[in-house]
Design a protein around this motif. Sequence first.
Motif, mmCIF file in Angstrom:
data_model
loop_
_atom_site.group_PDB
_atom_site.id
_atom_site.type_symbol
_atom_site.label_atom_id
_atom_site.label_comp_id
_atom_site.label_asym_id
_atom_site.label_seq_id
_atom_site.Cartn_x
_atom_site.Cartn_y
_atom_site.Cartn_z
ATOM 1 N N CYS A 215 0.789 -1.270 -0.083
ATOM 2 C CA CYS A 215 -0.112 0.121 -0.064
ATOM 3 C C CYS A 215 0.728 1.315 -0.058
ATOM 4 O O CYS A 215 0.367 2.226 -0.663
ATOM 5 C CB CYS A 215 -1.065 0.144 1.288
ATOM 6 N N MET A 216 2.066 1.280 0.716
ATOM 7 C CA MET A 216 2.783 2.383 0.836
ATOM 8 C C MET A 216 3.353 2.785 -0.490
ATOM 9 O O MET A 216 3.146 4.165 -1.091
ATOM 10 C CB MET A 216 4.063 2.464 1.590
ATOM 11 N N TYR A 217 3.842 1.798 -1.327
ATOM 12 C CA TYR A 217 4.218 1.886 -2.740
ATOM 13 C C TYR A 217 3.126 2.454 -3.660
ATOM 14 O O TYR A 217 3.577 2.994 -4.629
ATOM 15 C CB TYR A 217 4.941 0.584 -3.016
ATOM 16 N N ARG A 218 2.161 1.675 -3.383
ATOM 17 C CA ARG A 218 1.184 1.936 -4.598
ATOM 18 C C ARG A 218 0.478 3.304 -4.147
ATOM 19 O O ARG A 218 0.055 4.151 -5.072
ATOM 20 C CB ARG A 218 0.039 1.037 -4.112
ATOM 21 N N SER A 219 0.312 3.964 -3.043
ATOM 22 C CA SER A 219 -0.108 5.083 -2.586
ATOM 23 C C SER A 219 1.047 6.350 -3.356
ATOM 24 O O SER A 219 0.671 7.119 -3.937
ATOM 25 C CB SER A 219 0.050 5.444 -1.133
ATOM 26 N N VAL A 220 2.258 5.868 -3.222
ATOM 27 C CA VAL A 220 3.191 6.977 -3.728
ATOM 28 C C VAL A 220 3.197 6.781 -5.321
ATOM 29 O O VAL A 220 2.993 7.929 -6.159
ATOM 30 C CB VAL A 220 4.607 6.534 -3.527
ATOM 31 N N GLY A 221 3.022 5.638 -5.993
ATOM 32 C CA GLY A 221 2.683 5.344 -7.308
ATOM 33 C C GLY A 221 1.507 6.124 -7.979
ATOM 34 O O GLY A 221 1.581 6.975 -8.869
ATOM 35 N N HIS A 222 0.451 6.139 -7.207
ATOM 36 C CA HIS A 222 -0.644 6.901 -7.574
ATOM 37 C C HIS A 222 -0.622 8.359 -7.483
ATOM 38 O O HIS A 222 -0.962 9.120 -8.433
ATOM 39 C CB HIS A 222 -1.901 6.399 -6.418
ATOM 40 N N GLN A 223 0.284 8.887 -6.516
ATOM 41 C CA GLN A 223 0.372 10.158 -6.464
ATOM 42 C C GLN A 223 1.477 10.637 -7.550
ATOM 43 O O GLN A 223 1.211 11.791 -8.315
ATOM 44 C CB GLN A 223 1.251 10.316 -5.092
ATOM 45 N N ASP A 240 5.305 2.158 -11.141
ATOM 46 C CA ASP A 240 4.413 0.900 -10.691
ATOM 47 C C ASP A 240 5.043 0.503 -9.202
ATOM 48 O O ASP A 240 6.299 0.649 -9.176
ATOM 49 C CB ASP A 240 4.354 -0.311 -11.519
ATOM 50 N N HIS A 241 4.307 -0.189 -8.300
ATOM 51 C CA HIS A 241 4.504 -0.599 -7.006
ATOM 52 C C HIS A 241 5.911 -1.669 -6.917
ATOM 53 O O HIS A 241 6.842 -1.325 -6.033
ATOM 54 C CB HIS A 241 3.697 -1.320 -6.105
#
Length: 352
Positions: A215-223, A240-241
């Motif tokens: 989730c942390m990596y996905r959140s940064v990727g989304h940002q 991507d994550h």
Amino acid sequence: ADGALSPRPRRTMGKGKKSKSGGPGPEVGECEAAVKAANEGHELVPVGEETLDAMEDRHRRERAAVEALCASLGQSKPEKDKRVRMMGWISQRQYEETRAWQDANEDGDEGGDASSDDDDDDDADAVDALAKEVAAKAAVADATVSENAPGQGGMTKAMKRRLKKEAEERERDARIEEEKANAGPSEREDEEKILRALLAPRGRAIAEIKADGHCMYRSVGHQLQVRGDGGAGVRGLATDHISLRRITAEALRADAWEYRPFAEEFAEETPAANEGWAKYCDDVEKTAAWGGQLELGALAKALRRSIVVFSARMPAVTMGEEFASEGGTPLLVCYQRHAFGLGEHYNSIVDV
């Protein structure tokens, strides 16, 4: 139809892994006895005449009976192999029954009304989902059998690894859903209420990110998608994550002593601590291990981008603050302690 599940090569019902003499292994008889005992006291009808609910209930009973039988086995390699064959047998049996039910019920009365047609569609969707679930379990069991019996089957090592990973992710998702329910609505809802009150005046809101350990990596990727990658793509950095995990691990390895003092078990330079740090970095790169402040700081440095972390009960924290002057819009995420009982969770923050 698009997305339809192709049936696996059919096996004769009731036949299991053959013994060296050429007959079915003894575990088939044990499984059949367990299934028969599970159905005692229940009226059984041909598969095509069962309702979908009745078939699902029966499948749950039968699988529980076989799982109980497997639980009674020891931990020796022959018994582990036997356990895998038992679960493969029940998975394949139920998959074939599910497909048989669908074949028997896919042709409805052409003179029915629209409501009946809708009900038929719902049943077809439900049974197709059930068939896919059972088939996945059978495929994982078959992959494990192939691993334990070199030279058998045609699955590559990559396929086996992928099936194993998919099974682990399904189990993880199930645990997260259970923990989400058990965490209780009060703490979770209270935390979300505070965060909404904090973000709303700023014209921002929470964007939910999948809780899968990434989730942390996905959140940064989304940002990076919504606020621009700040030239990361030009520098050859994918967002991507999986890629973000890799560059985080590389940053941790490259500047180990910038981060190791903050991880107590790796703070001293000893052979054991060095080996532990190497494994820690490998886990960051290759597993679904949760990311925290240490990883977020390394990721901010690797991206040369400031990352602002909001939370319900702490002031906002900025990681990589030194990169704010480079012109890239800060990336915004929120840390939630009570989103799930399994541990911390990160979500992305978007402009309303």
